[in-house]
Write a protein that holds these residues in place. Structure first.
Motif, PDB file in Angstrom:
ATOM      1  N   ILE A  10      28.480 -66.478 -22.060  1.00  0.00           N
ATOM      2  CA  ILE A  10      27.995 -65.118 -21.789  1.00  0.00           C
ATOM      3  C   ILE A  10      27.229 -65.101 -20.470  1.00  0.00           C
ATOM      4  O   ILE A  10      26.377 -65.938 -20.231  1.00  0.00           O
ATOM      5  CB  ILE A  10      27.106 -64.607 -22.942  1.00  0.00           C
ATOM      6  N   LYS A  11      27.577 -64.143 -19.624  1.00  0.00           N
ATOM      7  CA  LYS A  11      26.966 -63.932 -18.302  1.00  0.00           C
ATOM      8  C   LYS A  11      27.374 -64.999 -17.285  1.00  0.00           C
ATOM      9  O   LYS A  11      26.882 -65.005 -16.167  1.00  0.00           O
ATOM     10  CB  LYS A  11      25.441 -63.846 -18.371  1.00  0.00           C
ATOM     11  N   CYS A  12      28.279 -65.912 -17.667  1.00  0.00           N
ATOM     12  CA  CYS A  12      28.791 -66.916 -16.727  1.00  0.00           C
ATOM     13  C   CYS A  12      30.276 -66.636 -16.468  1.00  0.00           C
ATOM     14  O   CYS A  12      30.675 -66.356 -15.367  1.00  0.00           O
ATOM     15  CB  CYS A  12      28.624 -68.324 -17.284  1.00  0.00           C
ATOM     16  N   ASN A  31      31.911 -59.877 -19.715  1.00  0.00           N
ATOM     17  CA  ASN A  31      31.046 -60.987 -19.296  1.00  0.00           C
ATOM     18  C   ASN A  31      31.174 -62.219 -20.203  1.00  0.00           C
ATOM     19  O   ASN A  31      30.252 -63.003 -20.338  1.00  0.00           O
ATOM     20  CB  ASN A  31      29.585 -60.538 -19.205  1.00  0.00           C
ATOM     21  N   LEU A  89      31.171 -64.931 -12.715  1.00  0.00           N
ATOM     22  CA  LEU A  89      30.270 -63.811 -12.432  1.00  0.00           C
ATOM     23  C   LEU A  89      29.311 -64.206 -11.316  1.00  0.00           C
ATOM     24  O   LEU A  89      28.966 -65.385 -11.180  1.00  0.00           O
ATOM     25  CB  LEU A  89      29.530 -63.413 -13.706  1.00  0.00           C
ATOM     26  N   ASP A  91      26.162 -64.203 -10.687  1.00  0.00           N
ATOM     27  CA  ASP A  91      24.946 -64.965 -10.973  1.00  0.00           C
ATOM     28  C   ASP A  91      25.157 -65.982 -12.110  1.00  0.00           C
ATOM     29  O   ASP A  91      24.229 -66.353 -12.820  1.00  0.00           O
ATOM     30  CB  ASP A  91      23.772 -64.038 -11.273  1.00  0.00           C
ATOM     31  N   ALA A  92      26.385 -66.469 -12.233  1.00  0.00           N
ATOM     32  CA  ALA A  92      26.731 -67.397 -13.311  1.00  0.00           C
ATOM     33  C   ALA A  92      25.873 -68.655 -13.302  1.00  0.00           C
ATOM     34  O   ALA A  92      25.418 -69.106 -14.351  1.00  0.00           O
ATOM     35  CB  ALA A  92      28.205 -67.767 -13.220  1.00  0.00           C
ATOM     36  N   TRP A  95      22.575 -68.136 -14.952  1.00  0.00           N
ATOM     37  CA  TRP A  95      22.625 -67.935 -16.402  1.00  0.00           C
ATOM     38  C   TRP A  95      23.076 -69.166 -17.162  1.00  0.00           C
ATOM     39  O   TRP A  95      22.821 -69.288 -18.358  1.00  0.00           O
ATOM     40  CB  TRP A  95      23.542 -66.761 -16.742  1.00  0.00           C
ATOM     41  N   LYS A 101      21.421 -65.563 -25.144  1.00  0.00           N
ATOM     42  CA  LYS A 101      22.206 -64.591 -24.384  1.00  0.00           C
ATOM     43  C   LYS A 101      23.083 -63.695 -25.270  1.00  0.00           C
ATOM     44  O   LYS A 101      23.725 -62.792 -24.763  1.00  0.00           O
ATOM     45  CB  LYS A 101      23.103 -65.310 -23.369  1.00  0.00           C
ATOM     46  N   LEU A 104      23.207 -60.036 -24.831  1.00  0.00           N
ATOM     47  CA  LEU A 104      23.727 -59.583 -23.539  1.00  0.00           C
ATOM     48  C   LEU A 104      25.250 -59.494 -23.506  1.00  0.00           C
ATOM     49  O   LEU A 104      25.818 -59.077 -22.497  1.00  0.00           O
ATOM     50  CB  LEU A 104      23.236 -60.518 -22.424  1.00  0.00           C
ATOM     51  N   GLU A 106      28.728 -58.128 -23.621  1.00  0.00           N
ATOM     52  CA  GLU A 106      29.320 -56.797 -23.439  1.00  0.00           C
ATOM     53  C   GLU A 106      30.688 -56.781 -24.093  1.00  0.00           C
ATOM     54  O   GLU A 106      31.538 -57.596 -23.775  1.00  0.00           O
ATOM     55  CB  GLU A 106      29.445 -56.472 -21.944  1.00  0.00           C
TER      56      GLU A 106
END
Length: 107
Positions: A10-12, A31, A89, A91-92, A95, A101, A104, A106
């Protein structure tokens, strides 16, 4: 048995794993990536390719990550297949490795 993508993705959303999959079992969300357990052939090729160490065998999920098996199955039915490597992503790296996470994610 299938492989499962867990929280650290997640977020990466690194996609190195997608490139080695012989059966196109990866699906992409905003994400996060998931593995379709009905398509995964347990070849183990994806696990070492993940820079976030977020892919685990279903019977070896880290403690507290067990619910990701059902989540992967659910989201694989909703999200499109991804077959080519894409940029992670933006800013992977920031994170990668951060706990907590799940909220977060999505869908």
């Amino acid at each position: 048995m299938a492989f499962v993508i867990t929280e650290n993705c997640i977020k990466c959303k690194f996609t190195d794993c997608v490139d080695v999959c012989p059966v196109d079992c990866f699906h992409e969300g905003p994400n996060f990536l998931v593995i379709d357990p009905d398509e995964c052939i347990d070849c183990t090729l994806c696990e070492p390719e993940c820079p976030a160490n977020a892919i685990h065998a279903e019977d070896e999920l880290p403690e507290g990550q067990e619910h990701f098996a059902a989540l992967n199955a659910e989201l694989a039915k909703q999200w499109p297949i991804i077959t080519e490597v894409k940029d992670s992503l933006p800013d992977a790296d920031e994170w990668n490795g951060k706990p907590g996470k799940f909220a977060l994610l999505e869908k």
